[in-house]
Design an enzyme around this catalytic site. Structure first.
Site, PDB file in Angstrom:
ATOM      1  N   ASN A  15      41.631  38.458  42.302  1.00  0.00           N
ATOM      2  CA  ASN A  15      42.605  39.444  41.843  1.00  0.00           C
ATOM      3  C   ASN A  15      43.363  39.952  43.059  1.00  0.00           C
ATOM      4  OD1 ASN A  15      44.026  41.586  40.836  1.00  0.00           O
ATOM      5  ND2 ASN A  15      42.243  42.797  40.198  1.00  0.00           N
ATOM      6  N   TRP A  16      44.610  39.525  43.163  1.00  0.00           N
ATOM      7  CA  TRP A  16      45.394  39.847  44.358  1.00  0.00           C
ATOM      8  C   TRP A  16      46.027  41.238  44.294  1.00  0.00           C
ATOM      9  CZ3 TRP A  16      48.336  34.718  46.019  1.00  0.00           C
ATOM     10  CH2 TRP A  16      47.380  33.773  46.388  1.00  0.00           C
ATOM     11  N   LYS A  17      45.912  41.896  43.150  1.00  0.00           N
ATOM     12  CA  LYS A  17      46.417  43.275  43.016  1.00  0.00           C
ATOM     13  C   LYS A  17      47.841  43.358  43.586  1.00  0.00           C
ATOM     14  CE  LYS A  17      41.669  44.824  43.107  1.00  0.00           C
ATOM     15  NZ  LYS A  17      40.702  45.862  43.410  1.00  0.00           N
ATOM     16  N   HIS A  23      41.509  46.426  33.709  1.00  0.00           N
ATOM     17  CA  HIS A  23      40.963  46.653  35.058  1.00  0.00           C
ATOM     18  C   HIS A  23      40.858  48.162  35.303  1.00  0.00           C
ATOM     19  CE1 HIS A  23      40.549  46.723  39.393  1.00  0.00           C
ATOM     20  NE2 HIS A  23      40.152  45.469  39.305  1.00  0.00           N
ATOM     21  N   GLU A  59      32.718  45.499  36.612  1.00  0.00           N
ATOM     22  CA  GLU A  59      33.142  45.972  37.928  1.00  0.00           C
ATOM     23  C   GLU A  59      32.831  47.458  38.027  1.00  0.00           C
ATOM     24  OE1 GLU A  59      36.434  43.377  39.678  1.00  0.00           O
ATOM     25  OE2 GLU A  59      37.436  44.628  38.222  1.00  0.00           O
ATOM     26  N   SER A  98      33.687  44.611  45.811  1.00  0.00           N
ATOM     27  CA  SER A  98      33.345  44.336  47.220  1.00  0.00           C
ATOM     28  C   SER A  98      32.517  43.071  47.392  1.00  0.00           C
ATOM     29  CB  SER A  98      32.605  45.527  47.837  1.00  0.00           C
ATOM     30  OG  SER A  98      33.408  46.681  47.806  1.00  0.00           O
ATOM     31  N   GLY A 117      38.497  40.914  44.812  1.00  0.00           N
ATOM     32  CA  GLY A 117      39.756  41.497  45.272  1.00  0.00           C
ATOM     33  C   GLY A 117      40.032  41.077  46.705  1.00  0.00           C
ATOM     34  N   GLY A 118      39.686  41.944  47.647  1.00  0.00           N
ATOM     35  CA  GLY A 118      40.022  41.736  49.058  1.00  0.00           C
ATOM     36  C   GLY A 118      39.668  40.358  49.593  1.00  0.00           C
TER      37      GLY A 118
HETATM   38  P1  13P Z   1      37.338  44.277  45.810  1.00  0.00           P
HETATM   39  O1  13P Z   1      36.664  42.938  45.861  1.00  0.00           O
HETATM   40  O2  13P Z   1      38.465  44.402  46.788  1.00  0.00           O
HETATM   41  O3  13P Z   1      36.361  45.409  45.877  1.00  0.00           O
HETATM   42  O4  13P Z   1      38.046  44.384  44.352  1.00  0.00           O
HETATM   43  C1  13P Z   1      37.304  44.092  43.233  1.00  0.00           C
HETATM   44  C2  13P Z   1      38.200  44.095  42.058  1.00  0.00           C
HETATM   45  O5  13P Z   1      38.671  45.130  41.645  1.00  0.00           O
HETATM   46  C3  13P Z   1      38.536  42.793  41.452  1.00  0.00           C
HETATM   47  O6  13P Z   1      39.206  42.965  40.247  1.00  0.00           O
END
Ligand code: 13P
Length: 268
Positions: A10-12, A99, A171, A225, A246-247
Site C-alpha cells: 500500500n503506497w498510500k 483502511h 491492521e 509495520s 506500507g513503508g
Molecule cells: P506500515 O507498514 O507503513 O505500518 O503501513 C501498514 C498499512 O497501513 C498498510 O495498509
C-alpha cells in the site's frame, strides 16, 4: 483447504511522481519474475494518477494492481471520487477498502464501506477489507468487539459464495506507522501472540458467519509495520495468510524479502 497467501504493497500518498512509481513497480515485477509464486498473489496500490502508467509497465508480469479506495457508485456528479469502472479500466484487480486511514482520518463509516464492498464484488474487483482496533480500544478490552463490529457491518448482505473474492487485512491501528493515526502512542508491530489472537478471532467469526467452506478460505493478511526484520515470525503463523505492507513496500529492496519470507513459509 488453507487460504492462499496474498502480499500487498500500500503506497498510500508516498510516491508522488508517475516516473518514480513506474520505476519501483518495474523493479518489483522484475524481481518477482525470478520467483515461483505458486498460488501466492502480490499486488501494489500506487496513487490513482500513476495507476495507468504502472499497469502498462507491469502488464504480463506476476505483479497485480490495486486501487487504494473507490466510490460505491459507478458514475455521476461526485466530484473527487473514483469509480470502480475506472479502476477496472486501468487494470486493477483489487481495491483496498476501509483502511484505517480512510476510517479514522476521513471519517468513513462501516455502512459506507459495506456499500463499497458490495459494489466492488459486483464489478469483479477483489475487496481487501481492512479492519483493526486502536491502542485505546485494545487497552479497554475492546479488540474483539471493534473488529467484530467492523466485520459484521462491512460485510452485511455479502453472500458466502462471494467470499472467495474477498481478502481481510487485520491492521491494528497502533501498529501502523502513522503518527496521525497514533498521536501519543508508541507504534510497534504486533507480537506474533497478539497477531495470532486477533487472526484466530477473525477466522472464527468468518467461519461462524459464513460457514466452514467459505469462511476458512478467505486470506487474512496482517498489516502494521511489517518489514524484513519482523515478517518471518508473523508469516510463520498458519493463521496469517500474508501481509499488507506500507513503508516497506516502497522499494523492491525492502518489499522483496517479505515476499520471499511468505514463499518460504508456504514451502514448509
Ligand atoms: P506500515 O507498514 O507503513 O505500518 O503501513 C501498514 C498499512 O497501513 C498498510 O495498509
Amino acid at each position: 483447504m488453507t487460504p492462499k497467501y496474498v502480499i500487498g504493497g500500500n503506497w498510500k500518498l508516498q510516491i508522488l511522481r508517475v516516473e518514480e512509481a513506474v520505476s519501483i513497480a518495474t523493479a518489483i515485477a522484475e524481481a518477482l519474475e525470478k520467483l515461483d509464486l505458486g498460488t501466492t498473489e502480490v499486488f501494489i496500490a500506487p496513487s490513482y494518477t500513476a495507476l495507468y502508467a504502472v499497469a502498462q509497465a507491469i502488464k504480463g508480469t506476476k505483479l497485480k494492481l490495486a486501487g487504494q479506495n473507490m466510490y460505491f457508485r459507478d458514475k455521476g456528479a461526485f466530484t473527487g471520487e473514483i469509480s470502480p469502472d475506472s479502476l477496472k479500466d486501468v487494470g486493477c484487480e483489487y481495491v483496498l477498502l476501509g483502511h484505517s486511514e480512510r476510517r479514522r482520518i476521513f471519517g468513513e463509516t462501516n455502512a459506507q464501506i459495506n456499500q463499497k464492498v458490495k459494489k466492488a464484488l459486483e464489478k469483479n474487483l477483489k475487496p481487501v477489507l481492512c479492519i483493526g482496533e486502536t491502542a485505546q480500544e485494545r487497552k479497554d478490552g475492546q479488540m474483539e468487539a471493534v473488529n467484530r463490529q467492523q466485520l459484521a457491518e462491512s460485510l452485511a448482505d455479502v453472500e458466502p459464495e462471494q467470499l472467495s473474492n474477498i481478502i481481510i487485512a487485520y491492521e491494528p491501528v497502533w501498529a501502523i506507522n502513522n503518527p496521525f493515526l497514533n498521536p501519543n502512542v508508541e507504534i510497534k508491530t504486533a507480537t506474533p501472540e497478539q497477531a495470532s489472537d486477533a487472526h484466530n478471532f477473525i477466522r472464527a467469526w468468518l467461519v461462524s458467519t459464513f460457514g466452514e467452506t467459505a469462511g476458512s478460505q478467505i486470506p487474512i493478511q496482517y498489516g502494521g509495520s511489517m518489514k524484513a526484520g519482523n515478517c518471518v515470525d508473523l508469516l510463520a503463523l498458519p493463521e496469517i495468510n500474508g501481509g499488507l505492507i506500507g513503508g516497506a513496500s516502497l522499494s523492491s529492496e525492502t518489499f522483496m524479502p517479505i515476499i520471499e519470507a511468505a514463499l518460504g513459509q508456504m514451502k514448509k
